[in-house]
Design a protein around this motif. Structure first.
Motif, PDB file in Angstrom:
ATOM      1  N   LYS A  85       0.821  -1.218   0.000  1.00 15.82           N
ATOM      2  CA  LYS A  85       0.000   0.000   0.000  1.00 15.82           C
ATOM      3  C   LYS A  85       0.855   1.269   0.000  1.00 15.82           C
ATOM      4  O   LYS A  85       0.366   2.327  -0.401  1.00 15.82           O
ATOM      5  CB  LYS A  85      -0.924  -0.008   1.210  1.00 15.82           C
ATOM      6  CG  LYS A  85      -1.979  -1.102   1.186  1.00 15.82           C
ATOM      7  CD  LYS A  85      -2.828  -1.087   2.447  1.00 15.82           C
ATOM      8  CE  LYS A  85      -3.877  -2.193   2.417  1.00 15.82           C
ATOM      9  NZ  LYS A  85      -4.707  -2.199   3.657  1.00 15.82           N
ATOM     10  N   ASP A  86       2.084   1.160   0.458  1.00 15.78           N
ATOM     11  CA  ASP A  86       2.961   2.330   0.560  1.00 15.78           C
ATOM     12  C   ASP A  86       4.033   2.349  -0.528  1.00 15.78           C
ATOM     13  O   ASP A  86       5.026   3.068  -0.412  1.00 15.78           O
ATOM     14  CB  ASP A  86       3.630   2.358   1.941  1.00 15.78           C
ATOM     15  CG  ASP A  86       2.620   2.314   3.077  1.00 15.78           C
ATOM     16  OD1 ASP A  86       1.615   3.044   2.985  1.00 15.78           O
ATOM     17  OD2 ASP A  86       2.818   1.546   4.036  1.00 15.78           O
ATOM     18  N   ALA A  87       3.827   1.577  -1.590  1.00 18.94           N
ATOM     19  CA  ALA A  87       4.837   1.469  -2.647  1.00 18.94           C
ATOM     20  C   ALA A  87       5.018   2.796  -3.368  1.00 18.94           C
ATOM     21  O   ALA A  87       4.070   3.558  -3.574  1.00 18.94           O
ATOM     22  CB  ALA A  87       4.448   0.383  -3.637  1.00 18.94           C
ATOM     23  N   ARG A  88       6.253   3.054  -3.768  1.00 19.90           N
ATOM     24  CA  ARG A  88       6.586   4.267  -4.501  1.00 19.90           C
ATOM     25  C   ARG A  88       6.339   4.109  -5.998  1.00 19.90           C
ATOM     26  O   ARG A  88       6.103   5.101  -6.697  1.00 19.90           O
ATOM     27  CB  ARG A  88       8.064   4.607  -4.290  1.00 19.90           C
ATOM     28  CG  ARG A  88       8.410   5.091  -2.891  1.00 19.90           C
ATOM     29  CD  ARG A  88       9.909   5.146  -2.684  1.00 19.90           C
ATOM     30  NE  ARG A  88      10.264   5.904  -1.483  1.00 19.90           N
ATOM     31  CZ  ARG A  88      10.631   7.170  -1.452  1.00 19.90           C
ATOM     32  NH1 ARG A  88      10.748   7.843  -2.568  1.00 19.90           N
ATOM     33  NH2 ARG A  88      10.905   7.772  -0.308  1.00 19.90           N
ATOM     34  N   THR A  89       6.473   2.900  -6.510  1.00 21.97           N
ATOM     35  CA  THR A  89       6.373   2.663  -7.952  1.00 21.97           C
ATOM     36  C   THR A  89       5.522   1.430  -8.220  1.00 21.97           C
ATOM     37  O   THR A  89       5.331   0.578  -7.351  1.00 21.97           O
ATOM     38  CB  THR A  89       7.762   2.440  -8.575  1.00 21.97           C
ATOM     39  OG1 THR A  89       8.273   1.167  -8.116  1.00 21.97           O
ATOM     40  CG2 THR A  89       8.735   3.549  -8.176  1.00 21.97           C
ATOM     41  N   GLN A  90       5.024   1.331  -9.443  1.00 25.18           N
ATOM     42  CA  GLN A  90       4.291   0.133  -9.842  1.00 25.18           C
ATOM     43  C   GLN A  90       5.200  -1.092  -9.841  1.00 25.18           C
ATOM     44  O   GLN A  90       4.761  -2.208  -9.548  1.00 25.18           O
ATOM     45  CB  GLN A  90       3.675   0.333 -11.221  1.00 25.18           C
ATOM     46  CG  GLN A  90       2.497   1.286 -11.250  1.00 25.18           C
ATOM     47  CD  GLN A  90       1.926   1.436 -12.642  1.00 25.18           C
ATOM     48  OE1 GLN A  90       2.592   1.969 -13.533  1.00 25.18           O
ATOM     49  NE2 GLN A  90       0.711   0.976 -12.851  1.00 25.18           N
ATOM     50  N   HIS A  91       6.465  -0.889 -10.164  1.00 26.59           N
ATOM     51  CA  HIS A  91       7.400  -2.008 -10.207  1.00 26.59           C
ATOM     52  C   HIS A  91       7.671  -2.536  -8.796  1.00 26.59           C
ATOM     53  O   HIS A  91       7.909  -3.733  -8.606  1.00 26.59           O
ATOM     54  CB  HIS A  91       8.698  -1.567 -10.891  1.00 26.59           C
ATOM     55  CG  HIS A  91       8.457  -0.910 -12.211  1.00 26.59           C
ATOM     56  ND1 HIS A  91       8.434   0.461 -12.346  1.00 26.59           N
ATOM     57  CD2 HIS A  91       8.184  -1.428 -13.440  1.00 26.59           C
ATOM     58  CE1 HIS A  91       8.176   0.763 -13.613  1.00 26.59           C
ATOM     59  NE2 HIS A  91       8.019  -0.362 -14.294  1.00 26.59           N
ATOM     60  N   GLU A  92       7.626  -1.645  -7.819  1.00 31.87           N
ATOM     61  CA  GLU A  92       7.759  -2.089  -6.432  1.00 31.87           C
ATOM     62  C   GLU A  92       6.578  -2.965  -6.039  1.00 31.87           C
ATOM     63  O   GLU A  92       6.746  -3.983  -5.357  1.00 31.87           O
ATOM     64  CB  GLU A  92       7.842  -0.869  -5.505  1.00 31.87           C
ATOM     65  CG  GLU A  92       8.041  -1.222  -4.034  1.00 31.87           C
ATOM     66  CD  GLU A  92       8.169   0.012  -3.155  1.00 31.87           C
ATOM     67  OE1 GLU A  92       7.945  -0.130  -1.927  1.00 31.87           O
ATOM     68  OE2 GLU A  92       8.482   1.098  -3.671  1.00 31.87           O
ATOM     69  N   ILE A  93       5.385  -2.608  -6.489  1.00 34.21           N
ATOM     70  CA  ILE A  93       4.205  -3.435  -6.218  1.00 34.21           C
ATOM     71  C   ILE A  93       4.395  -4.825  -6.815  1.00 34.21           C
ATOM     72  O   ILE A  93       4.080  -5.841  -6.187  1.00 34.21           O
ATOM     73  CB  ILE A  93       2.937  -2.769  -6.783  1.00 34.21           C
ATOM     74  CG1 ILE A  93       2.639  -1.480  -6.019  1.00 34.21           C
ATOM     75  CG2 ILE A  93       1.745  -3.720  -6.722  1.00 34.21           C
ATOM     76  CD1 ILE A  93       1.511  -0.647  -6.614  1.00 34.21           C
ATOM     77  N   ALA A  94       4.936  -4.884  -8.037  1.00 34.54           N
ATOM     78  CA  ALA A  94       5.188  -6.181  -8.672  1.00 34.54           C
ATOM     79  C   ALA A  94       6.159  -7.010  -7.837  1.00 34.54           C
ATOM     80  O   ALA A  94       5.977  -8.224  -7.678  1.00 34.54           O
ATOM     81  CB  ALA A  94       5.737  -5.974 -10.083  1.00 34.54           C
ATOM     82  N   CYS A  95       7.197  -6.365  -7.306  1.00 39.04           N
ATOM     83  CA  CYS A  95       8.156  -7.081  -6.453  1.00 39.04           C
ATOM     84  C   CYS A  95       7.483  -7.615  -5.205  1.00 39.04           C
ATOM     85  O   CYS A  95       7.726  -8.757  -4.789  1.00 39.04           O
ATOM     86  CB  CYS A  95       9.322  -6.172  -6.092  1.00 39.04           C
ATOM     87  SG  CYS A  95      10.451  -5.821  -7.459  1.00 39.04           S
ATOM     88  N   PHE A  96       6.612  -6.818  -4.602  1.00 38.76           N
ATOM     89  CA  PHE A  96       5.905  -7.285  -3.408  1.00 38.76           C
ATOM     90  C   PHE A  96       4.947  -8.427  -3.724  1.00 38.76           C
ATOM     91  O   PHE A  96       4.724  -9.316  -2.899  1.00 38.76           O
ATOM     92  CB  PHE A  96       5.167  -6.131  -2.729  1.00 38.76           C
ATOM     93  CG  PHE A  96       6.056  -5.289  -1.856  1.00 38.76           C
ATOM     94  CD1 PHE A  96       6.797  -5.865  -0.833  1.00 38.76           C
ATOM     95  CD2 PHE A  96       6.154  -3.928  -2.053  1.00 38.76           C
ATOM     96  CE1 PHE A  96       7.625  -5.108  -0.032  1.00 38.76           C
ATOM     97  CE2 PHE A  96       6.983  -3.150  -1.255  1.00 38.76           C
ATOM     98  CZ  PHE A  96       7.716  -3.739  -0.238  1.00 38.76           C
TER      99      PHE A  96
END
Length: 327
Positions: A85-96
């Motif tokens: 929910k606190d991701a800075r980027t869409q790619h960070e969401i993918a990593c999570f």
């Protein structure tokens, strides 16, 4: 002919050709490169070793893995969901998304170990113990309360403390047996999990540092003080947890040393100074030997180990807490 009109963007596509943070891309590649499943490790090959353990040792192994199952369940069901929910980027969401799935693989792996080594009644006892152990439930409550109610940086601190510190009171047992040439396939799973957790802790620690470095000096001091207070609280509880597990077998003080060593690693992932004086030289060399033992290499076509599928699980060292991501 009517032309398409431009509309305001409602939902944005992820574009892997326009990377905002190269660490996201490097982490995604590292995570996918390391992909594994417990079903490819021949755990039944450890049954001969299992039969040589005393009832006390078998009980310890079961409870240790029960505790680790609980923590991986927490990470997969709540932790990564909140961090995303606190991701800075869409790619960070993918990593999570990837990290969350692998935490589920970790949790399932312990059940694979149980189904191989334990009877149905023993498995039932393990989960009953896990669900009612005072200190195990306390650390789950502390961490999950931060996931549900903490500020973004507090959530990241909680996650790094869990993955780089709190898991290790449990990891000590299989690494000890591996260092003594026992339960090699069980330990192979643990080493794969440790390899994953090293990436998770480093990546989330990096994301913490981005946010931390944006704060004023006063706010940084406030967060750092809070962080060390949390670590003290978790360590005090973890000492008691280790005592319930290891007092009967005589390993408690050695496990506490290992815990402190990894607590320092968690702080390093967060860009902070170590708290405890313990170093790798203070850890039981048998356990360090277990960490540094290369992966087994099983039959290439039927029972394959991670040596065939994923390359070598290399020696763990201080550098393993920095997975080579550009900061």
């Amino acid at each position: 002919m009517e032309t398409n009109k431009m509309v305001e963007t409602y939902y944005k596509s992820i574009n892997w050709n326009a990377i905002e943070d190269q660490v996201d891309k490097a982490t995604w590649e590292k995570l996918t490169e390391q992909f594994w499943l417990d079903t490819r490790i021949p755990l039944s090959n450890d049954l001969d070793d299992w039969r040589t353990l005393t009832p006390e040792e078998k009980n310890l192994v079961g409870h240790v893995f029960g505790g680790l199952t609980l923590l991986d369940t927490l990470q997969s069901q709540d932790g990564n969901d909140q961090l995303r929910k606190d991701a800075r980027t869409q790619h960070e969401i993918a990593c999570f998304n990837n990290i969350q799935f692998m935490e589920s693989v970790h949790a399932k792996s312990y059940s694979s170990i149980f189904s191989t080594l334990n009877t149905d009644s023993e498995i039932e006892e393990i989960f009953d113990w896990t669900d009612h152990n005072e200190y195990l439930q306390t650390k789950a409550e502390i961490i999950n309360d931060l996931y549900q109610n903490g500020e973004p940086l507090q959530k990241k601190i909680a996650s790094v403390f869990l993955e780089t510190f709190l898991f290790y009171s449990g990891f000590y047992t299989p690494l000890y047996y591996l260092g003594n040439n026992k339960l090699a396939n069980v330990a192979e799973i643990i080493k794969l999990i440790i390899r994953d957790e090293s990436v998770h802790g480093t990546y989330i620690g990096y994301k913490f540092q981005l946010g931390f470095n944006e704060l004023s000096e006063d706010k940084q001091t406030e967060i750092a003080d809070w962080m060390y207070d949390l670590l003290y609280r978790l360590y005090e509880n973890e000492e008691k947890y280790a005592e319930t597990l290891y007092d009967g077998i005589g390993w408690t003080e050695e496990v506490k040393t290992f815990m402190r060593y990894n607590a320092n690693k968690a702080l390093m992932n967060l860009g902070q100074n170590p708290l405890f004086p313990d170093t790798a030289d203070d850890v039981n060399p048998i356990v360090m030997n277990g960490l540094s033992t290369g992966t087994s290499n099983h039959d290439f076509f039927s029972q394959v180990g991670n040596g065939y599928l994923f390359g070598h699980v290399t020696a763990m060292s201080d550098e393993d807490y920095n997975i080579g991501l550009d900061r």
